[in-house]
Design an enzyme around this catalytic site. Structure first.
Site, mmCIF file in Angstrom:
data_model
loop_
_atom_site.group_PDB
_atom_site.id
_atom_site.type_symbol
_atom_site.label_atom_id
_atom_site.label_comp_id
_atom_site.label_asym_id
_atom_site.label_seq_id
_atom_site.Cartn_x
_atom_site.Cartn_y
_atom_site.Cartn_z
ATOM 1 N N HIS A 133 0.737 -1.384 -0.061
ATOM 2 C CA HIS A 133 0.013 -0.011 0.084
ATOM 3 C C HIS A 133 0.871 1.339 0.153
ATOM 4 O O HIS A 133 0.519 2.265 -0.773
ATOM 5 C CB HIS A 133 -0.985 0.025 1.261
ATOM 6 N N GLU A 134 1.996 1.302 0.851
ATOM 7 C CA GLU A 134 2.825 2.380 0.963
ATOM 8 C C GLU A 134 3.735 2.682 -0.269
ATOM 9 O O GLU A 134 3.806 3.690 -0.702
ATOM 10 C CB GLU A 134 3.608 2.369 2.231
ATOM 11 N N HIS A 137 1.564 4.368 -2.780
ATOM 12 C CA HIS A 137 1.569 5.812 -2.624
ATOM 13 C C HIS A 137 2.636 6.475 -3.280
ATOM 14 O O HIS A 137 2.824 7.673 -3.774
ATOM 15 C CB HIS A 137 1.740 5.877 -1.103
#
EC number: 3.5.1.88
Length: 174
Positions: A133-134, A137
């Site tokens: 997820h990061e 980003h």
């Protein structure tokens, strides 16, 4: 240390691709400290630098219940991924929004730590989800990008409505 402002969707700065960090120095370590403070205060398990308008390839994470396992990933790269599963994900940039996203079940990531030392780590479960997820980003990709256009639009409208309501309440309080 200082708490940072977390960008909220649909802020376009969340779509910026983060730049590689060439040197881990005291400025980067200060950003890391501020990111941990922000993540813990916001009750998150991960925070990418792009979410606080620092467009460098860096994220922090702590998936422990007691917030005692802080991890730093600088210039992270997933080198192995296997299996697939869907799990509910949330995000500090999408307050109150959760959606099922398909991710790799197990991964190996290579990165630099807070001291600029290269390391490799295998992960599964919540940590594997958080890392993927990061890194998304850092690449300008958001977890809602995995959803249908209809679901994405509903989320955008919901968050914009909540933002307008919050602004109205703030104006009335003055």
């Amino acid at each position: 240390m200082a708490k940072m402002t977390v960008l909220q969707y649909p802020d376009e700065r969340l779509r910026k691709v983060a730049q590689k960090i060439e040197k881990v120095d005291d400025n980067i370590r200060s950003v890391i400290d501020d990111m941990f403070e922000t993540m813990y205060e916001e009750q998150g398990v991960g925070l990418a630098a792009t979410q606080v308008d620092v467009h460098r390839r860096l994220f922090v994470s702590d998936c422990s219940e007691d917030q005692n396992e802080p991890l730093v990933f600088i210039n992270p790269e997933i080198t192995e991924a296997e299996g697939h599963f869907k799990n509910d994900e949330g995000c500090l940039s999408f307050p109150g929004v959760y959606a099922k996203v398909e991710r790799a079940e197990r991964i190996t990531v290579t990165a630099l730590d807070k001291n600029g030392e290269r390391f490799s780590r295998s992960a599964e479960g919540l940590l594997a989800i958080c890392i993927q997820h990061e890194i998304d980003h850092l690449d300008g990709k958001l977890f809602v990008d995995y959803l249908s256009p209809l679901k994405r639009e509903r989320i955008r409208k919901k968050l914009e409505k909540e933002q307008r309501l919050a602004e109205k309440q703030a104006a009335e309080a003055q």
